[in-house]
Design a protein around this motif. Structure first.
Motif, PDB file in Angstrom:
ATOM      1  N   PHE A 140       0.810  -1.223   0.000  1.00  0.00           N
ATOM      2  CA  PHE A 140       0.000   0.000   0.000  1.00  0.00           C
ATOM      3  C   PHE A 140       0.845   1.277   0.000  1.00  0.00           C
ATOM      4  O   PHE A 140       0.335   2.358   0.276  1.00  0.00           O
ATOM      5  CB  PHE A 140      -0.961   0.030   1.201  1.00  0.00           C
ATOM      6  N   CYS A 141       2.139   1.184  -0.294  1.00  0.00           N
ATOM      7  CA  CYS A 141       3.015   2.360  -0.299  1.00  0.00           C
ATOM      8  C   CYS A 141       3.306   2.757  -1.740  1.00  0.00           C
ATOM      9  O   CYS A 141       3.751   1.935  -2.528  1.00  0.00           O
ATOM     10  CB  CYS A 141       4.319   2.063   0.441  1.00  0.00           C
ATOM     11  N   ASP A 142       3.040   4.002  -2.066  1.00  0.00           N
ATOM     12  CA  ASP A 142       3.308   4.505  -3.407  1.00  0.00           C
ATOM     13  C   ASP A 142       4.395   5.579  -3.390  1.00  0.00           C
ATOM     14  O   ASP A 142       4.481   6.390  -4.304  1.00  0.00           O
ATOM     15  CB  ASP A 142       2.037   5.107  -4.013  1.00  0.00           C
ATOM     16  N   ALA A 143       5.220   5.581  -2.343  1.00  0.00           N
ATOM     17  CA  ALA A 143       6.281   6.581  -2.254  1.00  0.00           C
ATOM     18  C   ALA A 143       7.310   6.352  -3.363  1.00  0.00           C
ATOM     19  O   ALA A 143       7.426   5.255  -3.915  1.00  0.00           O
ATOM     20  CB  ALA A 143       6.955   6.515  -0.887  1.00  0.00           C
ATOM     21  N   ALA A 144       8.044   7.399  -3.664  1.00  0.00           N
ATOM     22  CA  ALA A 144       9.106   7.269  -4.665  1.00  0.00           C
ATOM     23  C   ALA A 144      10.184   6.301  -4.175  1.00  0.00           C
ATOM     24  O   ALA A 144      10.476   6.236  -2.977  1.00  0.00           O
ATOM     25  CB  ALA A 144       9.723   8.637  -4.954  1.00  0.00           C
ATOM     26  N   ILE A 145      10.760   5.544  -5.094  1.00  0.00           N
ATOM     27  CA  ILE A 145      11.844   4.621  -4.749  1.00  0.00           C
ATOM     28  C   ILE A 145      13.094   5.426  -4.413  1.00  0.00           C
ATOM     29  O   ILE A 145      13.551   6.252  -5.205  1.00  0.00           O
ATOM     30  CB  ILE A 145      12.120   3.654  -5.912  1.00  0.00           C
ATOM     31  N   ARG A 146      13.641   5.173  -3.226  1.00  0.00           N
ATOM     32  CA  ARG A 146      14.861   5.857  -2.800  1.00  0.00           C
ATOM     33  C   ARG A 146      16.039   4.895  -2.660  1.00  0.00           C
ATOM     34  O   ARG A 146      17.185   5.325  -2.723  1.00  0.00           O
ATOM     35  CB  ARG A 146      14.618   6.558  -1.445  1.00  0.00           C
ATOM     36  N   GLN A 147      15.752   3.615  -2.455  1.00  0.00           N
ATOM     37  CA  GLN A 147      16.821   2.648  -2.211  1.00  0.00           C
ATOM     38  C   GLN A 147      16.504   1.326  -2.887  1.00  0.00           C
ATOM     39  O   GLN A 147      15.341   0.934  -3.000  1.00  0.00           O
ATOM     40  CB  GLN A 147      17.007   2.427  -0.696  1.00  0.00           C
TER      41      GLN A 147
ATOM     42  N   GLY B 188      16.053  -8.363  -5.731  1.00  0.00           N
ATOM     43  CA  GLY B 188      16.028  -6.919  -5.505  1.00  0.00           C
ATOM     44  C   GLY B 188      14.635  -6.346  -5.626  1.00  0.00           C
ATOM     45  O   GLY B 188      13.781  -6.867  -6.341  1.00  0.00           O
ATOM     46  N   GLN B 189      14.386  -5.272  -4.895  1.00  0.00           N
ATOM     47  CA  GLN B 189      13.130  -4.533  -5.011  1.00  0.00           C
ATOM     48  C   GLN B 189      13.393  -3.078  -4.658  1.00  0.00           C
ATOM     49  O   GLN B 189      14.280  -2.755  -3.860  1.00  0.00           O
ATOM     50  CB  GLN B 189      12.047  -5.116  -4.107  1.00  0.00           C
ATOM     51  N   GLY B 190      12.621  -2.181  -5.244  1.00  0.00           N
ATOM     52  CA  GLY B 190      12.756  -0.770  -4.944  1.00  0.00           C
ATOM     53  C   GLY B 190      11.880  -0.380  -3.764  1.00  0.00           C
ATOM     54  O   GLY B 190      10.694  -0.706  -3.741  1.00  0.00           O
ATOM     55  N   LEU B 191      12.476   0.310  -2.773  1.00  0.00           N
ATOM     56  CA  LEU B 191      11.732   0.705  -1.578  1.00  0.00           C
ATOM     57  C   LEU B 191      12.004   2.170  -1.252  1.00  0.00           C
ATOM     58  O   LEU B 191      13.022   2.740  -1.642  1.00  0.00           O
ATOM     59  CB  LEU B 191      12.129  -0.155  -0.372  1.00  0.00           C
ATOM     60  N   CYS B 192      11.083   2.762  -0.491  1.00  0.00           N
ATOM     61  CA  CYS B 192      11.343   4.071   0.096  1.00  0.00           C
ATOM     62  C   CYS B 192      12.190   3.876   1.351  1.00  0.00           C
ATOM     63  O   CYS B 192      12.418   2.751   1.799  1.00  0.00           O
ATOM     64  CB  CYS B 192      10.025   4.773   0.433  1.00  0.00           C
ATOM     65  N   ALA B 193      12.659   4.966   1.938  1.00  0.00           N
ATOM     66  CA  ALA B 193      13.536   4.854   3.101  1.00  0.00           C
ATOM     67  C   ALA B 193      12.825   4.184   4.275  1.00  0.00           C
ATOM     68  O   ALA B 193      13.416   3.402   5.022  1.00  0.00           O
ATOM     69  CB  ALA B 193      14.051   6.233   3.499  1.00  0.00           C
ATOM     70  N   HIS B 194      11.546   4.461   4.450  1.00  0.00           N
ATOM     71  CA  HIS B 194      10.820   3.872   5.581  1.00  0.00           C
ATOM     72  C   HIS B 194      10.662   2.364   5.408  1.00  0.00           C
ATOM     73  O   HIS B 194      10.932   1.590   6.325  1.00  0.00           O
ATOM     74  CB  HIS B 194       9.451   4.525   5.722  1.00  0.00           C
ATOM     75  N   CYS B 195      10.203   1.928   4.231  1.00  0.00           N
ATOM     76  CA  CYS B 195       9.956   0.498   4.016  1.00  0.00           C
ATOM     77  C   CYS B 195      11.246  -0.306   3.970  1.00  0.00           C
ATOM     78  O   CYS B 195      11.219  -1.531   4.135  1.00  0.00           O
ATOM     79  CB  CYS B 195       9.157   0.292   2.734  1.00  0.00           C
ATOM     80  N   ASN B 196      12.386   0.360   3.757  1.00  0.00           N
ATOM     81  CA  ASN B 196      13.646  -0.379   3.743  1.00  0.00           C
ATOM     82  C   ASN B 196      14.044  -0.822   5.145  1.00  0.00           C
ATOM     83  O   ASN B 196      15.019  -1.558   5.302  1.00  0.00           O
ATOM     84  CB  ASN B 196      14.767   0.463   3.118  1.00  0.00           C
ATOM     85  N   GLY B 197      13.307  -0.417   6.169  1.00  0.00           N
ATOM     86  CA  GLY B 197      13.516  -0.950   7.507  1.00  0.00           C
ATOM     87  C   GLY B 197      12.641  -2.161   7.769  1.00  0.00           C
ATOM     88  O   GLY B 197      12.234  -2.411   8.904  1.00  0.00           O
ATOM     89  N   LYS B 198      12.358  -2.927   6.727  1.00  0.00           N
ATOM     90  CA  LYS B 198      11.419  -4.042   6.818  1.00  0.00           C
ATOM     91  C   LYS B 198      11.848  -5.102   7.812  1.00  0.00           C
ATOM     92  O   LYS B 198      11.007  -5.749   8.435  1.00  0.00           O
ATOM     93  CB  LYS B 198      11.233  -4.684   5.444  1.00  0.00           C
ATOM     94  N   GLU B 199      13.147  -5.312   7.996  1.00  0.00           N
ATOM     95  CA  GLU B 199      13.601  -6.340   8.936  1.00  0.00           C
ATOM     96  C   GLU B 199      13.181  -6.017  10.367  1.00  0.00           C
ATOM     97  O   GLU B 199      12.949  -6.921  11.169  1.00  0.00           O
ATOM     98  CB  GLU B 199      15.128  -6.503   8.869  1.00  0.00           C
ATOM     99  N   GLN B 200      13.082  -4.731  10.684  1.00  0.00           N
ATOM    100  CA  GLN B 200      12.680  -4.327  12.029  1.00  0.00           C
ATOM    101  C   GLN B 200      11.158  -4.164  12.139  1.00  0.00           C
ATOM    102  O   GLN B 200      10.608  -4.157  13.242  1.00  0.00           O
ATOM    103  CB  GLN B 200      13.349  -2.998  12.408  1.00  0.00           C
ATOM    104  N   GLN B 201      10.461  -4.035  11.016  1.00  0.00           N
ATOM    105  CA  GLN B 201       9.031  -3.727  11.038  1.00  0.00           C
ATOM    106  C   GLN B 201       8.134  -4.948  10.854  1.00  0.00           C
ATOM    107  O   GLN B 201       6.959  -4.895  11.194  1.00  0.00           O
ATOM    108  CB  GLN B 201       8.709  -2.716   9.922  1.00  0.00           C
ATOM    109  N   THR B 202       8.684  -6.041  10.298  1.00  0.00           N
ATOM    110  CA  THR B 202       7.857  -7.184   9.943  1.00  0.00           C
ATOM    111  C   THR B 202       8.439  -8.472  10.506  1.00  0.00           C
ATOM    112  O   THR B 202       9.574  -8.507  10.985  1.00  0.00           O
ATOM    113  CB  THR B 202       7.754  -7.323   8.417  1.00  0.00           C
ATOM    114  N   ARG B 203       7.654  -9.518  10.405  1.00  0.00           N
ATOM    115  CA  ARG B 203       8.160 -10.841  10.785  1.00  0.00           C
ATOM    116  C   ARG B 203       9.083 -11.372   9.693  1.00  0.00           C
ATOM    117  O   ARG B 203      10.164 -11.889   9.962  1.00  0.00           O
ATOM    118  CB  ARG B 203       7.001 -11.815  10.985  1.00  0.00           C
TER     119      ARG B 203
END
Length: 528
Positions: free
Chosen positions: A409-416, A434-449
């Motif tokens: 559900f994130c449509d932010a610009a790809i930053r990383q 590989g996948q394109g993520l914004c800075a927030h979603c690139n913290g997925k290891e800390q945010q998800t299982r």
């Protein structure tokens, strides 16, 4: 949902179904009574919960279920509201017609034209809805129009809304996008979107916009140019008041110009941040925009921009093919919106007449790249690297493929550029991982299982599953770059589409045709 004390207790069967049948038999009055009982219960729990919402480590899954049920209830209520508002508007229209006929019973010449009568009735209905739901008359009129389209011409999207597959925001935005289509074309586009629903799980608003644009193009490929020219005539600039002494400036411009503006401001923010500027990225963008527009000394200098445009050869050369184009950092646009701007540059490139492009001609570089899409999912497919960091060419290819952040559900610009399976855990640096993520979603290891690749890449494409801490699962996919298969039909036509192998050419020849030729141009303003 809610139980009415007057609902009969069936001797056998489902009590929920019995309640539904009781409300149906009672009509809108019974429905209003049931909703009133439910509203009272929910308001009491919200205002006086007592110990119900006390935090408890053992109740996490229970609260998760509550949030999920609220979401389901809200979606069902939105679909129910669409039907009720539409019925209200039609009832008021009938009442208006009866009133006019009563006043002009003996004077046929005084009866206003039907079109005028319907317009006045629609205005009265919009005012009624405005006062009921607390929206401005204009907003209520737009809402009423989209609800009417949902109920009359978009059964797939109305069902998806009622079953919580999409939100009311998505449903109404889709209905507004379908406004230029005829009722028959809306039904066709609605079926197209309905077939694509499984692949749009976890899709953000921009991804939905792209899917909607593809459905519209499939239903009315010949109308792309007309719709683009009509939208182009609506260019405007708006200044809206904000809170605490601020304001919002917005301009409706062409998609290509918007992509240039966005990239130019982003590059300026990155440059100043690298030079030690401590303002936030978006704050620098806003300040640079104002400084340049007003002419302050801190304004940006002209520079060369490199904007990727992905377009099929047939869409570039043959109007009306129905294919859509992609602008890097923006998303899907009608090919008609780009064909005029690209034709001059490509002609100069072929003829070697760059001076025809004016003083910027020598600096203009148009680089054509042939890109290949997956034969089933129509997403880009390509190369790999042994480096830990994604090389620039590979990172850019990932941006082309994913378009926006791949977080649910994130449509932010790809930053990383992110390793789906972390590099520290043995993940490889390749397109598949590989996948394109914004800075927030690139913290997925800390945010998800966990976040992992799933499915068969041969048939499912680049599918990634995100699992939250409490077990909620969402899957994300890249956007398709070319039109999907037509929706299934009933009868003999549907039988032919369900069994294409009976008429398909040899597999090797079919796979050749499945390749889509794309272009990529690097230029001061617009590469393809």
């Amino acid at each position: 949902m809610f139980f009415n004390a007057q609902a009969p207790a069936p001797a056998s069967g489902d009590p929920h179904r019995a309640l539904v049948e009781t409300v149906r038999a009672g009509g809108p009055q019974a429905l209003a009574a049931m909703l009133g009982d439910g509203a009272f219960t929910l308001k009491e729990l919200a205002l006086r919960p007592q110990q119900m919402f006390t935090a408890d480590a053992t109740l996490g899954s229970a609260y998760r279920d509550v949030v999920g049920r609220i979401h389901e209830l809200r979606s069902a209520m939105d679909a129910l509201e669409a039907r009720a508002v539409t019925a209200l508007a039609e009832s008021l229209t009938l009442d208006k017609q009866a009133e006019v006929r009563a006043h002009t019973a003996h004077e046929e010449s005084e009866v206003p034209p039907t079109r005028t009568l319907l317009r006045e009735a629609a205005s009265e209905a919009a005012r009624e809805v405005s006062m009921l739901i607390g929206k401005s008359p204009a907003a209520a009129a737009y809402s009423l129009a989209s609800q009417r389209r949902l109920v009359s011409d978009m059964p797939e999207m109305l069902t998806a809304l009622a079953t919580a597959q999409i939100t009311s925001t998505v449903a109404h935005a889709t209905a507004r996008s379908f406004a230029p289509l005829s009722p028959e074309q809306r039904l066709e586009a609605d079926r197209e979107l309905g077939c694509r629903l499984p692949g749009l799980d976890a899709a953000g608003a921009e991804t939905w916009d792209d899917a909607t644009a593809a459905a519209i193009a499939a239903a009315d490929p010949g109308g792309q140019g007309r719709r683009h020219q009509h939208a182009r005539q609506e260019r405007h600039l708006t200044v809206r008041r904000g809170q605490h002494g601020m304001a919002t400036v917005s301009a409706r411009v062409s998609a290509l110009d918007a992509a240039k503006i966005r990239k130019r401001l982003s590059l300026e923010a990155e440059r100043l941040r690298a030079a030690g500027d401590r303002r936030g990225h978006h704050a620098i963008q806003a300040d640079s925009f104002v400084d340049t527009l007003i002419g302050r000394q801190e304004g940006m200098e002209p520079t060369t921009l490199d904007i990727g445009v992905i377009i099929t050869d047939r869409a570039l050369l043959h109007p009306g093919s129905g294919d859509l184009a992609q602008i890097e950092g923006y998303g899907t646009v009608p090919a008609e919106a780009l064909r005029g701007e690209l034709s001059g540059v490509l002609a100069a490139l072929v003829d070697g007449a760059e001076e025809a492009l004016g003083p910027d001609g020598p600096a203009l570089r148009a680089v054509m790249r042939r890109l290949y899409t997956h034969p089933l999912t129509r997403e880009l497919v390509a190369v790999e690297s042994r480096a830990r960091a994604f090389p620039e060419a590979l990172a850019r290819f990932i941006r082309w493929r994913d378009q926006v952040c791949r977080g649910p559900f994130c449509d932010a610009a790809i930053r990383q550029s992110d390793h789906i399976h972390p590099h520290a855990a043995g993940g490889t640096t390749c397109l598949d991982n590989g996948q394109g993520l914004c800075a927030h979603c690139n913290g997925k290891e800390q945010q998800t299982r966990t976040v992992r690749r799933v499915g068969n890449s041969t048939t499912d494409g680049h599918t990634v599953e995100w699992i939250s801490r409490t077990g909620t699962r969402r899957t994300t996919r890249p956007r398709a770059l070319t039109a999907p298969e037509p929706p299934r039909r009933s009868g003999a036509e549907g039988h032919a589409q369900r069994h294409p192998q009976q008429h398909a050419p040899p597999r090797r020849r079919a796979s050749r045709r499945s390749r889509r030729r794309s272009s990529s141009r690097e230029a001061p303003d617009t590469p393809v």
